[in-house]
Design a protein around this motif. Structure first.
Motif, PDB file in Angstrom:
ATOM      1  N   SER A  10       0.872  -1.443   0.005  1.00 33.16           N
ATOM      2  CA  SER A  10      -0.364   0.431  -0.310  1.00 33.16           C
ATOM      3  C   SER A  10       0.891   0.912   0.110  1.00 33.16           C
ATOM      4  CB  SER A  10      -1.208  -0.498   1.164  1.00 33.16           C
ATOM      5  OG  SER A  10      -1.962  -1.139   0.939  1.00 33.16           O
ATOM      6  N   PRO A  62       1.175   3.180  -3.416  1.00 35.41           N
ATOM      7  CA  PRO A  62      -0.392   3.774  -3.745  1.00 35.41           C
ATOM      8  C   PRO A  62      -0.893   5.279  -3.208  1.00 35.41           C
ATOM      9  CG  PRO A  62      -0.215   1.280  -4.310  1.00 35.41           C
ATOM     10  CD  PRO A  62       1.277   1.820  -3.275  1.00 35.41           C
ATOM     11  N   ASP A 112       1.606   8.109  -4.072  1.00 33.45           N
ATOM     12  CA  ASP A 112       0.545   8.398  -5.625  1.00 33.45           C
ATOM     13  C   ASP A 112      -0.807   8.977  -4.880  1.00 33.45           C
ATOM     14  OD1 ASP A 112       2.228   6.978  -7.049  1.00 33.45           O
ATOM     15  OD2 ASP A 112       1.245   5.350  -7.471  1.00 33.45           O
ATOM     16  N   ARG A 171      -2.453   0.358 -14.755  1.00 33.93           N
ATOM     17  CA  ARG A 171      -3.583   0.989 -13.456  1.00 33.93           C
ATOM     18  C   ARG A 171      -4.234  -0.113 -13.175  1.00 33.93           C
ATOM     19  NH1 ARG A 171      -5.051   5.648 -15.832  1.00 33.93           N
ATOM     20  NH2 ARG A 171      -6.917   4.778 -17.235  1.00 33.93           N
ATOM     21  N   LYS A 221      -4.538  -2.525  -9.970  1.00 29.87           N
ATOM     22  CA  LYS A 221      -6.067  -2.699  -9.083  1.00 29.87           C
ATOM     23  C   LYS A 221      -6.450  -4.141  -8.556  1.00 29.87           C
ATOM     24  CE  LYS A 221      -9.661  -1.574  -8.064  1.00 29.87           C
ATOM     25  NZ  LYS A 221      -9.671  -0.925  -5.804  1.00 29.87           N
ATOM     26  N   GLU A 252      -4.167  -4.347  -6.218  1.00 31.10           N
ATOM     27  CA  GLU A 252      -4.240  -4.339  -4.396  1.00 31.10           C
ATOM     28  C   GLU A 252      -5.972  -5.038  -4.079  1.00 31.10           C
ATOM     29  OE1 GLU A 252      -5.539  -0.267  -4.627  1.00 31.10           O
ATOM     30  OE2 GLU A 252      -3.798   0.535  -5.365  1.00 31.10           O
ATOM     31  N   LEU A 254      -6.668   3.376   1.232  1.00 36.20           N
ATOM     32  CA  LEU A 254      -6.192   4.243  -0.371  1.00 36.20           C
ATOM     33  C   LEU A 254      -7.618   4.712  -0.959  1.00 36.20           C
ATOM     34  CD1 LEU A 254      -4.166   1.308  -1.656  1.00 36.20           C
ATOM     35  CD2 LEU A 254      -3.640   3.190  -0.536  1.00 36.20           C
ATOM     36  N   ARG A 302      -7.843   9.068  -2.147  1.00 39.70           N
ATOM     37  CA  ARG A 302      -7.442   9.177  -3.612  1.00 39.70           C
ATOM     38  C   ARG A 302      -8.871   9.883  -3.832  1.00 39.70           C
ATOM     39  NH1 ARG A 302      -6.633   3.009  -5.218  1.00 39.70           N
ATOM     40  NH2 ARG A 302      -4.174   2.915  -5.607  1.00 39.70           N
TER      41      ARG A 302
END
Length: 153
Positions: free
Chosen positions: A39, A42, A45, A58, A62, A65, A76, A80
């Protein structure tokens, strides 16, 4: 050494799981361990406002994740979906602070982005050297595919 001796113990698997009711077995693809299952990057980011422009990458990230703990996925998601990240915070201050302070903030932000890109480039170089190239020679001799979903693109 890594690919031919160690990678065999940590590669992806296709498994069939018998159903407790005795019906047809379900098939699953379980990805081997990857740094993309962490994690940390991400979160970096999301905090910095970095958006991945590659649809394939991407989607691959995903998928990985899905393997992290639920609390990490929720964290996350919150990052985001936060109203602001570091990039938007700095951009939003341009007209509210003196120019030299804003340029210092922008330079610090750009330095962070450079470090993230440098880390990713070095990491990808290791992945390419120790996983993609050896798997490509193995895959081409056996007719299989690369172990990396975005290799060679």
């Amino acid at each position: 050494l890594f690919f031919f001796r160690l990678r065999n113990y940590i590669k992806s698997l296709d498994v069939k799981m018998e159903n407790s009711e005795g019906s047809d077995a379900e098939e699953f693809h379980l990805h081997g361990p990857s740094g993309a299952m962490s994690s940390i990057l991400p979160a970096v980011d999301a905090l910095l406002g970095i958006r991945n422009t590659s649809v394939e990458l991407r989607e691959a990230v995903k998928t990985f994740e899905d393997y992290v703990p639920k609390a990490h996925r929720l964290f996350l998601e919150r990052l985001r979906n936060a109203p602001q990240n570091v990039k938007s915070f700095i951009e939003g201050r341009k007209d509210h602070i003196d120019e030299s302070t804003w340029f210092a903030l922008a330079a610090a932000f750009n330095s962070c982005i450079s470090r993230v890109l440098d880390f990713r480039w070095r990491h990808w170089s290791f992945v390419e050297q120790f996983i993609v190239r050896p798997s490509s020679s193995t895959a081409s001799s056996s007719g299989g595919n690369s172990v990396c979903p975005v290799a060679g693109r």
